[in-house]
Structures are given as C-alpha cells and as structure tokens.
Write a protein that holds these residues in place. Structure first.
Motif, mmCIF file in Angstrom:
data_model
loop_
_atom_site.group_PDB
_atom_site.id
_atom_site.type_symbol
_atom_site.label_atom_id
_atom_site.label_comp_id
_atom_site.label_asym_id
_atom_site.label_seq_id
_atom_site.Cartn_x
_atom_site.Cartn_y
_atom_site.Cartn_z
ATOM 1 N N VAL A 65 0.855 -1.182 0.000
ATOM 2 C CA VAL A 65 0.000 0.000 0.000
ATOM 3 C C VAL A 65 0.892 1.234 0.000
ATOM 4 O O VAL A 65 1.883 1.290 0.732
ATOM 5 N N ASP A 66 0.530 2.213 -0.836
ATOM 6 C CA ASP A 66 1.331 3.442 -0.914
ATOM 7 C C ASP A 66 1.313 4.182 0.424
ATOM 8 O O ASP A 66 0.296 4.213 1.124
ATOM 9 N N ASP A 67 2.457 4.792 0.764
ATOM 10 C CA ASP A 67 2.525 5.681 1.924
ATOM 11 C C ASP A 67 2.260 7.111 1.468
ATOM 12 O O ASP A 67 2.466 7.462 0.304
ATOM 13 N N GLN A 68 1.822 7.964 2.402
ATOM 14 C CA GLN A 68 1.351 9.298 2.028
ATOM 15 C C GLN A 68 1.949 10.369 2.930
ATOM 16 O O GLN A 68 2.148 10.165 4.127
ATOM 17 N N LEU A 69 2.223 11.540 2.328
ATOM 18 C CA LEU A 69 2.733 12.687 3.058
ATOM 19 C C LEU A 69 1.840 13.892 2.786
ATOM 20 O O LEU A 69 1.467 14.155 1.641
ATOM 21 N N TRP A 70 1.498 14.630 3.853
ATOM 22 C CA TRP A 70 0.744 15.876 3.740
ATOM 23 C C TRP A 70 1.600 17.021 4.249
ATOM 24 O O TRP A 70 2.374 16.851 5.205
ATOM 25 N N ILE A 71 1.450 18.191 3.641
ATOM 26 C CA ILE A 71 2.059 19.397 4.185
ATOM 27 C C ILE A 71 0.976 20.141 4.944
ATOM 28 O O ILE A 71 -0.129 20.360 4.433
ATOM 29 N N LEU A 72 1.252 20.475 6.203
ATOM 30 C CA LEU A 72 0.248 21.098 7.060
ATOM 31 C C LEU A 72 0.370 22.616 7.055
ATOM 32 O O LEU A 72 -0.610 23.326 6.859
ATOM 33 N N ASP A 73 1.552 23.134 7.295
ATOM 34 C CA ASP A 73 1.780 24.581 7.237
ATOM 35 C C ASP A 73 2.546 24.875 5.961
ATOM 36 O O ASP A 73 3.745 24.671 5.885
ATOM 37 N N ASP A 74 1.824 25.358 4.942
ATOM 38 C CA ASP A 74 2.435 25.524 3.629
ATOM 39 C C ASP A 74 2.578 26.985 3.240
ATOM 40 O O ASP A 74 2.794 27.312 2.086
ATOM 41 N N TYR A 75 2.456 27.907 4.231
ATOM 42 C CA TYR A 75 2.664 29.310 3.913
ATOM 43 C C TYR A 75 3.265 29.979 5.148
ATOM 44 O O TYR A 75 2.561 30.443 6.028
ATOM 45 N N VAL A 76 4.561 29.982 5.213
ATOM 46 C CA VAL A 76 5.282 30.478 6.374
ATOM 47 C C VAL A 76 6.164 31.640 5.933
ATOM 48 O O VAL A 76 6.884 31.539 4.944
ATOM 49 N N THR A 77 6.106 32.752 6.652
ATOM 50 C CA THR A 77 6.900 33.924 6.311
ATOM 51 C C THR A 77 7.998 34.124 7.348
ATOM 52 O O THR A 77 7.734 34.090 8.550
ATOM 53 N N SER A 78 9.213 34.342 6.871
ATOM 54 C CA SER A 78 10.356 34.520 7.761
ATOM 55 C C SER A 78 10.391 35.939 8.305
ATOM 56 O O SER A 78 9.658 36.824 7.854
ATOM 57 N N SER A 79 11.292 36.176 9.258
ATOM 58 C CA SER A 79 11.569 37.537 9.673
ATOM 59 C C SER A 79 12.304 38.258 8.540
ATOM 60 O O SER A 79 12.848 37.635 7.638
ATOM 61 N N SER A 80 12.338 39.591 8.598
ATOM 62 C CA SER A 80 12.907 40.363 7.499
ATOM 63 C C SER A 80 14.427 40.437 7.610
ATOM 64 O O SER A 80 15.011 40.279 8.675
ATOM 65 N N PHE A 81 15.069 40.659 6.471
ATOM 66 C CA PHE A 81 16.512 40.912 6.417
ATOM 67 C C PHE A 81 16.759 41.993 5.369
ATOM 68 O O PHE A 81 15.928 42.216 4.481
ATOM 69 N N GLN A 82 17.877 42.670 5.471
ATOM 70 C CA GLN A 82 18.151 43.832 4.642
ATOM 71 C C GLN A 82 19.313 43.573 3.706
ATOM 72 O O GLN A 82 20.350 43.051 4.104
ATOM 73 N N LEU A 83 19.110 43.951 2.441
ATOM 74 C CA LEU A 83 20.184 43.983 1.446
ATOM 75 C C LEU A 83 20.155 45.359 0.818
ATOM 76 O O LEU A 83 19.154 45.742 0.204
ATOM 77 N N GLY A 84 21.231 46.112 0.973
ATOM 78 C CA GLY A 84 21.234 47.472 0.455
ATOM 79 C C GLY A 84 20.161 48.304 1.133
ATOM 80 O O GLY A 84 20.045 48.324 2.359
#
Length: 252
Positions: A168-187
């Motif tokens: 029988v096939d095994d299955q994977l679900w993604i639960l939290d699929d929209y995660v935003t990191s803290s900010s970082f600065q370039l220039g």
C-alpha cells in the motif's frame, strides 16, 4: 520654504519607490535544511540532519526522507516570482516497527546583493502516514466441488485465494504551507521569505512501496522599501537644510 519642503518630500517619495523598483536581482548563496520534531516511530535517527530514517529494515533499508538544497549556487533571483529552494525525497521501504507520524523541516537560506549579505529561516510542517501493507492479493487458487457422488467430485470451479498482504502506498501531507520569515536587509531594501509548499500547489503525494518520490519545495522573496521618516522628522530635516542654505548665503 514651502516649495523647498515640497521638493524634498517628493524626492524622499521618489527614492522610496526607486528602492522597491530596484530590489532585484539578488543571489541565493546557500540552502540548508534539517529534520526536526519527529513524532513517534521505531529506531528513529537523523533528527538534526538532512536525512530522516525510521523502522527496522527487512533487507531494503529504513523508510525516510532526504532534503537536498537547490543547485548550482549561487543562483540569481530576478523578481518576486516563486523559486525552488530544494527538493524532498520520500523513500518508502518495507519495514517492521512503528513509523513516524509527523516531522518538521527547518530551512535556512542565505542571500547577498547590493553589497550586503542576509539570511532567512522558516519551517515546513508535515504529517506522514505509513500505511500497513494489507492490500488484498491473489496468492493461489483452490478447487471448490459443487457436485459429489460416491466420493467423486463431478463438477466444481476454481476459486482465488486472497490474502491481505499486498503493498500500500505511503502518504505525506504538508500542514503549514505558507510560512513567512523575519525580514533581512540587502542594500536599501527589506526582504521576507515565504515558504509556499510543494511545487504545483499540491498538499499531498503518495509513494509506492520500495520506491522513491521526489518533489520540489517552493519559496518566494517579498520586498518592501525601508520605512520613510515620519512627517515631523522630515520637517525638521528640511528646516535644517534651509538653515544650512541661509547660513551659506550669509557667509557669502
């Protein structure tokens, strides 16, 4: 004075717009990922690394997952469109013992651009279902007699022998699929990293027994202009500039 202040404010606004417009390209310089917070499972190993394994091998190895960061690096990110940060490979093996029911994948991405370097981190959360191999399978046949006379079977038919031992096939679900990191600065720009999930906007996939399934993980860079000084601060700055101009005129 009002004309100069108006021009100054217009210049600040134009500068803010220009920083947002010229926030790309930046370079993706590094990608790392580790599996964390494995739930359940027998003989679990690899927590804190990019290879998670569990179960007792029946001769084909343990079941588990691998994470591989995207290659080659550095990679140019041209805009805020989604890009591939790496891939997740599910290795489904026939095992004994209990499987994990969930785990996290913590990722960290390094960037450079406009003379600066920065990094962003986030976490994917997954649920795993290691289904038991109990699919019905025909393992043989037996003869069923329907008419017997004087100890002799005169008619009948063959019937399949079915046992619930199939893969029988095994299955994977993604639960939290929209995660935003803290900010970082370039220039002069601030960025945040969105972890969007599986490529193709799917939430789950299956892997057949004794097979591998690989799927890409997608992310996106958001950019925002640096905060513009408050009106009071702008007014003080403009007054200071006016005073400096007046002083120069008096000196002349």
């Amino acid at each position: 004075m009002m004309k100069i202040t108006s021009k100054f404010l217009s210049g600040v606004a134009a500068f803010a717009l220009s920083t947002a417009a010229f926030a790309f390209p930046v370079n993706l310089t590094s990608v790392s990922g580790t599996f964390e917070n494995a739930v359940g499972g027998t003989n679990v190993n690899g927590v804190g690394t990019d290879q998670l394994r569990w179960g007792n091998s029946t001769g084909f190895g343990q079941s588990g997952y691998d994470f591989d960061g995207t290659t080659p690096l550095p990679q140019s990110i041209e805009n805020s469109n989604p890009f591939t940060l790496g891939s997740l490979t599910h290795k489904n093996r026939p095992i004994t013992g209990n499987a994990v029911t969930g785990f996290d994948l913590a990722v960290t991405l390094g960037f450079d651009g406009f003379g600066d370097t920065g990094a962003a981190s986030g976490t994917f959360v997954f649920e795993h279902n290691e289904t038991p191999n109990t699919a019905p399978v025909v393992t043989g046949k037996r003869f069923v007699c329907t008419f017997r006379l004087f100890g002799v079977c005169w008619s009948g038919y063959y019937q399949d022998i079915v046992q619930n031992v199939g893969d029988v096939d095994d299955q994977l679900w993604i639960l939290d699929d929209y995660v935003t990191s803290s900010s970082f600065q370039l220039g002069n720009n601030l960025y945040t990293l969105d972890l969007l999930g599986f490529e193709g906007d799917i939430e789950t996939f299956l892997t057949p027994e004794n097979a591998n399934t690989t799927i890409n993980l997608i992310s996106r860079l958001n950019v925002e202009a640096l905060p513009v000084p408050e009106p009071g601060t702008l007014a003080l700055l403009s007054l200071g500039l006016l005073g400096l101009g007046a002083a120069r005129r008096r000196a002349a």
